[in-house]
Every structure is written in C-alpha cells, then in structure tokens.
Motif scaffolding. Sequence first.
Motif, short mmCIF file in Angstrom:
data_model
loop_
_atom_site.label_atom_id
_atom_site.label_comp_id
_atom_site.label_asym_id
_atom_site.label_seq_id
_atom_site.Cartn_x
_atom_site.Cartn_y
_atom_site.Cartn_z
N GLU A 88 0.83 -1.21 0.00
CA GLU A 88 0.00 0.00 0.00
C GLU A 88 0.87 1.26 0.00
OE1 GLU A 88 -4.35 1.13 1.66
OE2 GLU A 88 -3.14 -0.28 2.82
N VAL A 116 1.95 1.77 -3.57
CA VAL A 116 0.85 2.30 -4.39
C VAL A 116 0.67 3.79 -4.15
CG1 VAL A 116 -1.66 2.24 -4.72
CG2 VAL A 116 -0.37 0.09 -4.58
N GLU A 140 -2.45 -1.99 -7.64
CA GLU A 140 -3.63 -2.46 -6.92
C GLU A 140 -3.81 -3.97 -7.08
OE1 GLU A 140 -3.47 0.31 -8.61
OE2 GLU A 140 -4.14 1.89 -7.23
#
Length: 368
Positions: A146, A149, A344
Amino acid sequence: MGTRRDFLGKMSLTALSLPILYSPTSLFAACEQPYDGPMLRVAIMGLGSYGTRVAKAMVDCKRAKLVGVISGTPSKILKWQATYDIPQKNCYNYDDFDAIKDNPDIDAVYIITPNALHCEQAIRVAKAGKHVICEKPMAINAEEAERMVNACKDAKVKLLVGYRMHFEPKTVEVIRMRQAGEFGQPKFFQGQSGFVMGNPNQWRLDKELSGGGAMMDIGIYSINGARYMLGEEPIWITAQETKTDPVKFKEGIDETITFQMGFPSGAVASCLSTYAMNHLDRFYMTGEKGWVEMRPSTGYGPIKGRTHKGELLQPHITHQTLQMDGMAQLIFEDVQPLVPVDGEEGLRDMKIIDAIYKAVKTGGKVDL
C-alpha cells in the motif's frame, strides 16, 4: 508476465474515453508488424538470474528497450554494459540511483531484487519521477504494498507488477473464454505450484530478504491464477502448513502450505504451494458448461492447455518479451491487459498472502 495486442476494433464514441483493452484475437500482431512509436526506456535494478532473463527477452521487444542498469556489483555492470551496449551515464549502484531523476534517457525502472527491498526501492524510484515496474511479490506484506501504491500515485508515475502470465497467449485465451461465458459459471479451481528448492544458502530462504518461503515465490501464482481463472475476489481463506525439514526451512520460511479460498458466487479454490515437491505446475478450473486444464500453467514455457473444446493452440512467445511490450503500450497508450498488472492488483495478492499466513498461525478461517 512481450509484445502486445492491437486495439479492439471500432470503438464507440462513448468508449473512446475508456482504457482500451488488448484484443486476444490480435494478441501476437505486435510481434509481426513494424512499429514506429515511442520506446519505453528501461533500467533493470538487480542483475541476477531473472534480471538476465528479462534483459535477454527485451532484445526482441518492439516497444521497450533496455537502456540502464542498477547493481551493487561493479563486475556485473561492466558485463551488462558490454553485452547490451549500455552507456556509463545510465549505470548506477544502490546508493546513487536516486540520480536517475536527472537522467531523461530512462523512463522506467524494473526492480528485480529480493522481496524485502522492493518497497523502499520503489518509493525511491517514484520520487525520482520514473515509472516503477516491480517483480512479484511486490512487497513482503500488504502494508508495504500500500505504501508503494500511494507513493507512485503521489509522484504521478505508473506502478506495474511483473505479472507475465497476464500477457501469455494461452492464459489470455482462457480468460477470454471465461469472460465470454464459455465455461458457464465457474465452480472450482485447483492450483498446484511447487518445486524442490535446492541451494539452502540463497536469499529466498532468508526471511529478512524474502519475507517468507514458497508462498512468496511460487505460491503467489496459484493465488493470482485462482483470481483470474474464476474471475472473482476471495472472501475467506483457510490454510495449513507442513514442514518436513526445519533445518533447511527455518522459522518464518514456509516449506509447504495448502490453502483454500471461498468466493462470493460459491466457487471454491484448493491450492498447494511448496518447496518440497517437483512436477507441480498445474491449474484446473471447472464450470457449469466446461473445464480447462493447464500444465505447465505458469512456467517459462511453452504453456500447454486444453479445454472441453480441445487443445489450446496459441503460439509460444517469450513471456517477458510480451510483458515488457505490453507494459510499454499500457504506459504510452493506456492499452490495458484483460487482467490488470498495476499496483492495486499486486496489493490484492499481498492481502491474500497475509491472510494465508494468518490462517496458518491461527488455524481458523480468515475473512477478507
């Protein structure tokens, strides 16, 4: 895990604002047709065995070119310079590669280093303003994924993950068949991913570098395969670990894990990830109207497969060639593969891996 596809034929005016998908029927056109467009200029970070495989495959790319290297081993840099005609100004080490920010001749960096290094290296590449291509697993847990990202979003660069199978011709055909309803409602997936791990001193058996064992290396293929073969995201996980050699596979390094996943439609998956058994590279999926078996299903090729309609006959093209040309087309033209290769997508797999390890530890069902 290439050359890539033509655009889907006549798009409606309303569709023109949407990302274009690869057409499976023209998957191989880029291999045959001349190309006169932008070239994705790539630096490879990590010059080990897989980095070498990617570099060799990129020689045949039409849309991507190897132009730079990042390594902590000067002798490897010299060898690659001579082999791939890489200029000195495009050569970096792990301490100074942030300087790619000032190098207009590099568009993207392909990170092919041990798993535990991916997160911080990807963030540095993003801050340097370059697109990030990261080998899978993209990180050692979902929290790190995460962060990657978000860093790439903040830097306004692409984050892509090395899902070469998303460009592999027979795999793409199976996904197309599933999307077209040719199998009917998918009901069951079985994924077997494994081999006997040799050298006990390699980084994949060092938890500080790998983040885990077979699951972080080969098991991720069955996770991702279940998702693209069934066309759904799992909602629960159960898992069990078996370890026969605790000396070789130390604490935190899984030898063999069997895991099960449940999906919203009621479909289920039963998978095996192992470093202790050979001849395990098989996917099987059955639906209300038909079935598909792929064996080998994720090796470097050629992939072999058959369905209730007969043998899959799509030609073998080097996966990494297809992947890199496809990623170039994605970056420059927003031509999307049938299954995403973005950050993702990688994050979804990391969440599932986290849940598998949790299920092993607790012995219970983990909801996603």
